[in-house]
Design an enzyme around this catalytic site. Structure first.
Site, PDB file in Angstrom:
ATOM      1  N   SER A 104       2.116 -15.909 -34.457  1.00 15.03           N
ATOM      2  CA  SER A 104       3.558 -15.927 -34.714  1.00 15.03           C
ATOM      3  C   SER A 104       3.837 -16.737 -35.976  1.00 15.03           C
ATOM      4  O   SER A 104       3.005 -17.524 -36.431  1.00 15.03           O
ATOM      5  CB  SER A 104       4.283 -16.558 -33.531  1.00 15.03           C
ATOM      6  OG  SER A 104       3.924 -15.896 -32.346  1.00 15.03           O
TER       7      SER A 104
HETATM    8  C1  LIG Z   1       2.414 -13.517 -30.010  1.00 14.96           C
HETATM    9  S1  LIG Z   1       0.872 -13.487 -29.227  1.00 14.96           S
HETATM   10  C2  LIG Z   1       0.515 -15.184 -28.892  1.00 14.96           C
HETATM   11  C3  LIG Z   1       0.412 -16.044 -30.107  1.00 14.96           C
HETATM   12  C4  LIG Z   1      -0.251 -17.356 -29.879  1.00 14.96           C
HETATM   13  N1  LIG Z   1       0.497 -18.214 -28.973  1.00 14.96           N
HETATM   14  C5  LIG Z   1      -0.568 -18.060 -31.198  1.00 14.96           C
HETATM   15  O1  LIG Z   1      -0.663 -19.261 -31.247  1.00 14.96           O
HETATM   16  O2  LIG Z   1      -0.804 -17.415 -32.193  1.00 14.96           O
HETATM   17  C6  LIG Z   1       1.278 -12.898 -27.581  1.00 14.96           C
HETATM   18  C7  LIG Z   1       0.117 -12.852 -26.654  1.00 14.96           C
HETATM   19  O3  LIG Z   1       0.598 -12.698 -25.333  1.00 14.96           O
HETATM   20  C8  LIG Z   1      -0.391 -12.019 -24.605  1.00 14.96           C
HETATM   21  N2  LIG Z   1       0.187 -11.507 -23.354  1.00 14.96           N
HETATM   22  C9  LIG Z   1       1.015 -10.445 -23.197  1.00 14.96           C
HETATM   23  N3  LIG Z   1       1.330 -10.276 -21.902  1.00 14.96           N
HETATM   24  C10 LIG Z   1       0.696 -11.268 -21.216  1.00 14.96           C
HETATM   25  C11 LIG Z   1       0.634 -11.633 -19.845  1.00 14.96           C
HETATM   26  N4  LIG Z   1       1.268 -10.932 -18.903  1.00 14.96           N
HETATM   27  N5  LIG Z   1      -0.110 -12.710 -19.499  1.00 14.96           N
HETATM   28  C12 LIG Z   1      -0.780 -13.421 -20.442  1.00 14.96           C
HETATM   29  N6  LIG Z   1      -0.755 -13.114 -21.753  1.00 14.96           N
HETATM   30  C13 LIG Z   1      -0.033 -12.066 -22.140  1.00 14.96           C
HETATM   31  C14 LIG Z   1      -0.873 -10.944 -25.561  1.00 14.96           C
HETATM   32  O4  LIG Z   1      -2.167 -10.477 -25.225  1.00 14.96           O
HETATM   33  C15 LIG Z   1      -0.819 -11.698 -26.901  1.00 14.96           C
HETATM   34  O5  LIG Z   1      -2.089 -12.171 -27.268  1.00 14.96           O
END
Ligand SMILES: C[S@@+](CC[C@H](N)C(=O)[O-])C[C@H]1O[C@@H](n2cnc3c(N)ncnc32)[C@H](O)[C@@H]1O
Length: 401
Positions: A76
């Protein structure tokens, strides 16, 4: 282009510039978050990217796409990460859960909780979790625990957390997040509300959650058991314009609305200044059950069928075959831009008047940042009907001060 191989000497200076930019943008407001962002080498989490892009305050990097090319994981922007860390008010010694991994944000949290705290990061995608683990180890954040799982069900076996920070776009707040939050804890979540997203910092009040702040945001959607497909009702030919709504039961009179667009438009100036568009957007969507996001393709803007606001997405009040939305016009008399209502259809005057009433109410009583309180009331507890948005596990109720 500067790459990671020749970056080590430049990255502290780039981080310092980024921190200054984030402070100027109002994303960083505390020395503690500034220190964390100055410390963690962001480029080590996306080593194949140009440094200038990695250290641009408002730049996100897609890490993974699905078969249709839609982003499922991203680093992000530093802007939204800083905003959410400020919303979370993390202090040393806390236990923090990050939902959605990548490594970088978890490293920032590790800096904020210090050696006496604990950070757990959970991702549904094992590949992303492995990648986050490897990046964190390579930069010296072995103490962050990375787990694979669907966060819809919390993280089994873990004690309660002082903070839960969700980094994927959530449509709802599953019960597990409330039960895994410590009594005086805080949940920061980018919540989808009628087609828009706000990062909301919630604290518990009995069984309910009550907002302490909310900010504009956007995220890749949540996957797994909590995923939700919002519906965009196509109205124009070949999906050239449409209406996004949460309400599956809403009856869209597509052919009448198409015909309405062909008729001459009604334009009514509101006499109110146009500013704080994100606050106004939330107010409009939450204040009328028939208010929904209108989206039009650029060709329709170029042909002047719609005002430019529809290209970005704008709240529209829809009644049968008539609709109204807002745009802005330069008007020195109101001190800059004035909000103008555009309406189409046989009931154009009526929908325009309703829309104008809402605009004037907001301008008179609520035109400032943070005028809303957002509550989440779980299923089984009494929820208000005014300003309420129904979810699977509860109701979002928004009141304005
Ligand atoms: C925007 S990214 C996270 C960015 C991260 N926090 C960073 O520091 O760069 C969103 C993440 O949420 C994960 N995600 C989506 N649905 C999820 C769920 N139900 N449980 C856990 N993770 C999930 C996706 O696989 C993705 O990797």
């Amino acid at each position: 282009m500067t790459t990671v191989r020749d970056s080590e000497d430049f990255s502290p200076a780039l981080r310092a510039t980024m921190v200054n930019d984030l402070r100027a943008m109002g994303a960083i407001t505390s020395d503690r978050v500034a220190h964390a962002v100055s410390t963690v080498p962001r480029h080590r989490f996306v080593p194949d990217q140009p440094l200038e892009a990695v250290y641009a305050a408002d730049h996100a990097v897609v890490i993974k796409r699905d078969d249709q090319g839609t982003a499922t994981s991203s680093l992000s922007s530093a802007h939204i990460q800083s905003v959410m860390l400020e919303q979370a008010e993390i202090t040393p010694g806390m236990r923090v859960l990050e939902i959605g991994s990548g490594g970088y944000n978890a490293a920032l949290i590790a800096e904020l909780v210090g050696d006496d705290g604990a950070v757990v990061s959970v991702d549904i995608d094992p590949q992303i979790a492995d990648r986050a683990r490897a990046c964190l180890n390579s930069v010296g954040y072995e103490r962050v625990k990375v787990v694979v799982g669907d966060a819809e069900h919390g993280v089994p076996g873990e004690d309660a957390f002082d903070r839960i920070i969700v980094t994927a776009g959530a449509w709802d707040i599953p019960p597990a997040w409330r039960t895994q939050l410590a009594p005086a804890g805080r949940l920061v979540v980018p919540l989808r509300l009628k087609g828009i997203t706000r990062s909301i910092a919630f604290e518990t009040e009995g069984e309910e959650l009550t907002s302490v702040s909310y900010r504009l945001s956007g995220f890749v959607p949540m996957q797994g058991d909590g995923q939700h497909h919002e519906r965009v009702y196509p109205v124009g030919d070949h999906g050239s314009w449409g209406l996004r709504t949460d309400d599956d039961t809403f009856d869209i009179a597509a052919s009448e609305l198409r015909a309405a667009l062909e008729r001459p438009r009604l334009e009514q100036p509101s006499g109110t200044v146009f500013d704080l568009p994100d606050e106004l957007e939330l107010f409009l969507l939450a204040s009328h059950p028939q208010m929904m996001m209108l989206h039009a393709r650029p060709t329709l803007i170029e042909q002047r069928a719609f005002a430019a606001s529809a290209g970005r997405g704008v709240p529209a009040l829809v009644r049968g075959g008539s609709f109204a939305y807002r745009t802005k016009r330069e008007n020195a008399d109101v001190g800059g831009f004035e909000t103008v209502v555009i309406a189409h259809g046989p009931a154009a005057e009526q929908v325009a008047a309703e829309y104008l009433g809402l605009l004037r109410c907001w301008a008179r009583d609520h035109r400032r940042r943070g005028a809303a309180t957002i509550r989440y009331i779980p299923v089984g507890h009494l929820a208000p009907t005014d300003g309420a948005i129904s979810k699977r596990h509860g109701t979002v109720a928004i009141t304005w001060h």
